[in-house]
Design a protein around this motif. Structure first.
Motif, PDB file in Angstrom:
ATOM      1  N   PHE A  48      42.533  -4.796 -14.346  1.00  0.00           N
ATOM      2  CA  PHE A  48      43.675  -5.367 -13.627  1.00  0.00           C
ATOM      3  C   PHE A  48      44.758  -4.309 -13.465  1.00  0.00           C
ATOM      4  CE2 PHE A  48      47.712  -7.817 -13.699  1.00  0.00           C
ATOM      5  CZ  PHE A  48      47.560  -8.412 -12.469  1.00  0.00           C
ATOM      6  N   ARG A  49      45.151  -4.059 -12.213  1.00  0.00           N
ATOM      7  CA  ARG A  49      46.159  -3.038 -11.916  1.00  0.00           C
ATOM      8  C   ARG A  49      47.297  -3.672 -11.112  1.00  0.00           C
ATOM      9  NH1 ARG A  49      41.312   0.314 -10.494  1.00  0.00           N
ATOM     10  NH2 ARG A  49      40.896   1.500 -12.375  1.00  0.00           N
ATOM     11  N   PRO A  50      48.320  -4.184 -11.784  1.00  0.00           N
ATOM     12  CA  PRO A  50      49.405  -4.861 -11.058  1.00  0.00           C
ATOM     13  C   PRO A  50      50.210  -3.924 -10.158  1.00  0.00           C
ATOM     14  CG  PRO A  50      49.932  -4.694 -13.389  1.00  0.00           C
ATOM     15  CD  PRO A  50      48.523  -4.220 -13.227  1.00  0.00           C
ATOM     16  N   ARG A  51      50.329  -2.651 -10.509  1.00  0.00           N
ATOM     17  CA  ARG A  51      51.095  -1.722  -9.667  1.00  0.00           C
ATOM     18  C   ARG A  51      50.456  -1.591  -8.285  1.00  0.00           C
ATOM     19  NH1 ARG A  51      51.987   3.501 -12.533  1.00  0.00           N
ATOM     20  NH2 ARG A  51      53.605   2.271 -13.527  1.00  0.00           N
ATOM     21  N   LYS A  52      49.140  -1.546  -8.246  1.00  0.00           N
ATOM     22  CA  LYS A  52      48.426  -1.443  -6.975  1.00  0.00           C
ATOM     23  C   LYS A  52      48.658  -2.691  -6.115  1.00  0.00           C
ATOM     24  CE  LYS A  52      44.212   0.889  -6.140  1.00  0.00           C
ATOM     25  NZ  LYS A  52      42.829   1.118  -6.467  1.00  0.00           N
ATOM     26  N   ILE A  53      48.652  -3.845  -6.750  1.00  0.00           N
ATOM     27  CA  ILE A  53      48.888  -5.101  -6.036  1.00  0.00           C
ATOM     28  C   ILE A  53      50.310  -5.141  -5.491  1.00  0.00           C
ATOM     29  CG2 ILE A  53      49.084  -7.602  -6.323  1.00  0.00           C
ATOM     30  CD1 ILE A  53      46.709  -7.427  -8.232  1.00  0.00           C
ATOM     31  N   VAL A  54      51.277  -4.705  -6.290  1.00  0.00           N
ATOM     32  CA  VAL A  54      52.680  -4.708  -5.861  1.00  0.00           C
ATOM     33  C   VAL A  54      52.886  -3.788  -4.666  1.00  0.00           C
ATOM     34  CG1 VAL A  54      54.999  -3.991  -6.566  1.00  0.00           C
ATOM     35  CG2 VAL A  54      53.628  -5.403  -8.076  1.00  0.00           C
ATOM     36  N   ILE A  55      52.289  -2.604  -4.707  1.00  0.00           N
ATOM     37  CA  ILE A  55      52.447  -1.662  -3.591  1.00  0.00           C
ATOM     38  C   ILE A  55      51.807  -2.209  -2.325  1.00  0.00           C
ATOM     39  CG2 ILE A  55      51.751   0.633  -2.754  1.00  0.00           C
ATOM     40  CD1 ILE A  55      52.105   1.594  -5.680  1.00  0.00           C
ATOM     41  N   ARG A  56      50.599  -2.714  -2.441  1.00  0.00           N
ATOM     42  CA  ARG A  56      49.917  -3.265  -1.260  1.00  0.00           C
ATOM     43  C   ARG A  56      50.657  -4.479  -0.705  1.00  0.00           C
ATOM     44  NH1 ARG A  56      43.582  -3.047  -3.148  1.00  0.00           N
ATOM     45  NH2 ARG A  56      43.364  -0.795  -3.026  1.00  0.00           N
ATOM     46  N   ALA A  57      51.118  -5.360  -1.578  1.00  0.00           N
ATOM     47  CA  ALA A  57      51.845  -6.548  -1.133  1.00  0.00           C
ATOM     48  C   ALA A  57      53.153  -6.153  -0.450  1.00  0.00           C
ATOM     49  CB  ALA A  57      52.115  -7.480  -2.306  1.00  0.00           C
ATOM     50  N   THR A  58      53.808  -5.110  -0.943  1.00  0.00           N
ATOM     51  CA  THR A  58      55.062  -4.652  -0.350  1.00  0.00           C
ATOM     52  C   THR A  58      54.842  -4.116   1.062  1.00  0.00           C
ATOM     53  OG1 THR A  58      55.921  -4.128  -2.541  1.00  0.00           O
ATOM     54  CG2 THR A  58      57.004  -3.072  -0.670  1.00  0.00           C
ATOM     55  N   VAL A  59      53.809  -3.310   1.229  1.00  0.00           N
ATOM     56  CA  VAL A  59      53.532  -2.724   2.545  1.00  0.00           C
ATOM     57  C   VAL A  59      53.108  -3.805   3.541  1.00  0.00           C
ATOM     58  CG1 VAL A  59      51.983  -1.169   3.801  1.00  0.00           C
ATOM     59  CG2 VAL A  59      52.985  -0.451   1.629  1.00  0.00           C
ATOM     60  N   ILE A  60      52.183  -4.660   3.147  1.00  0.00           N
ATOM     61  CA  ILE A  60      51.693  -5.704   4.047  1.00  0.00           C
ATOM     62  C   ILE A  60      52.812  -6.682   4.395  1.00  0.00           C
ATOM     63  CG2 ILE A  60      50.123  -7.669   4.213  1.00  0.00           C
ATOM     64  CD1 ILE A  60      48.116  -5.998   2.582  1.00  0.00           C
ATOM     65  N   SER A  61      53.646  -7.030   3.431  1.00  0.00           N
ATOM     66  CA  SER A  61      54.747  -7.959   3.690  1.00  0.00           C
ATOM     67  C   SER A  61      55.786  -7.349   4.620  1.00  0.00           C
ATOM     68  CB  SER A  61      55.415  -8.363   2.384  1.00  0.00           C
ATOM     69  OG  SER A  61      54.498  -9.030   1.571  1.00  0.00           O
ATOM     70  N   ALA A  62      56.034  -6.054   4.491  1.00  0.00           N
ATOM     71  CA  ALA A  62      56.969  -5.388   5.403  1.00  0.00           C
ATOM     72  C   ALA A  62      56.455  -5.436   6.840  1.00  0.00           C
ATOM     73  CB  ALA A  62      57.198  -3.951   4.961  1.00  0.00           C
ATOM     74  N   ILE A  63      55.162  -5.216   7.007  1.00  0.00           N
ATOM     75  CA  ILE A  63      54.558  -5.270   8.345  1.00  0.00           C
ATOM     76  C   ILE A  63      54.630  -6.690   8.901  1.00  0.00           C
ATOM     77  CG2 ILE A  63      52.382  -5.043   9.620  1.00  0.00           C
ATOM     78  CD1 ILE A  63      51.717  -2.716   7.654  1.00  0.00           C
ATOM     79  N   LEU A  64      54.249  -7.682   8.086  1.00  0.00           N
ATOM     80  CA  LEU A  64      54.261  -9.071   8.554  1.00  0.00           C
ATOM     81  C   LEU A  64      55.678  -9.548   8.864  1.00  0.00           C
ATOM     82  CD1 LEU A  64      51.635 -10.711   6.168  1.00  0.00           C
ATOM     83  CD2 LEU A  64      51.372 -10.154   8.582  1.00  0.00           C
ATOM     84  N   THR A  65      56.639  -9.162   8.041  1.00  0.00           N
ATOM     85  CA  THR A  65      58.023  -9.550   8.300  1.00  0.00           C
ATOM     86  C   THR A  65      58.537  -8.900   9.575  1.00  0.00           C
ATOM     87  OG1 THR A  65      58.406  -9.788   5.929  1.00  0.00           O
ATOM     88  CG2 THR A  65      60.342  -9.631   7.324  1.00  0.00           C
ATOM     89  N   SER A  66      58.200  -7.650   9.786  1.00  0.00           N
ATOM     90  CA  SER A  66      58.603  -6.968  11.019  1.00  0.00           C
ATOM     91  C   SER A  66      58.037  -7.666  12.247  1.00  0.00           C
ATOM     92  CB  SER A  66      58.144  -5.514  10.999  1.00  0.00           C
ATOM     93  OG  SER A  66      58.716  -4.838   9.919  1.00  0.00           O
ATOM     94  N   LEU A  67      56.756  -8.017  12.187  1.00  0.00           N
ATOM     95  CA  LEU A  67      56.145  -8.731  13.310  1.00  0.00           C
ATOM     96  C   LEU A  67      56.797 -10.094  13.533  1.00  0.00           C
ATOM     97  CD1 LEU A  67      52.361  -7.923  12.766  1.00  0.00           C
ATOM     98  CD2 LEU A  67      53.838  -7.135  14.622  1.00  0.00           C
ATOM     99  N   TYR A  68      57.132 -10.786  12.453  1.00  0.00           N
ATOM    100  CA  TYR A  68      57.773 -12.095  12.562  1.00  0.00           C
ATOM    101  C   TYR A  68      59.156 -11.972  13.209  1.00  0.00           C
ATOM    102  CZ  TYR A  68      59.607 -16.657  11.367  1.00  0.00           C
ATOM    103  OH  TYR A  68      60.152 -17.908  11.441  1.00  0.00           O
TER     104      TYR A  68
END
Length: 96
Positions: A48-68
């Protein structure tokens, strides 16, 4: 759109993205070929690597929020694009 609204939308996208990404890339002790500790659940993750999940979630959420926000500003997809809306009342009774 106010910056507080954008921040709230980003937070919602981040939480949803983080929870959706949790099961990806995780191996159990059996899959990794390692021994389990007595009392350990068989489904417990080994890598389990929470740092990897946090980084990926941050990038994907930034893209989705921008599109929204861009869709909100420019109106690319609106409620009229949905097919399940009923016909306007003027066309319901007409016979063609």
């Amino acid at each position: 759109m106010a910056w507080t609204s954008i921040l709230a939308i980003y937070f919602l996208f981040w939480v949803i993205t983080a929870f959706l990404m949790l099961p990806f890339g995780v191996k159990t002790a059996e899959e990794a070929g390692e021994e389990t500790i007595p009392g350990q659940a068989e489904s417990a993750p080994v890598n389990f690597r929470p740092r990897k999940i946090v980084i990926r979630a941050t990038v994907i959420s930034a893209i989705l929020t921008s599109l929204y926000v861009l869709n909100f500003e420019y109106g690319w997809i609106g409620i009229e694009a949905l097919d399940f809306l009923p016909e306007p009342p003027s066309k319901l009774g007409s016979k063609d």
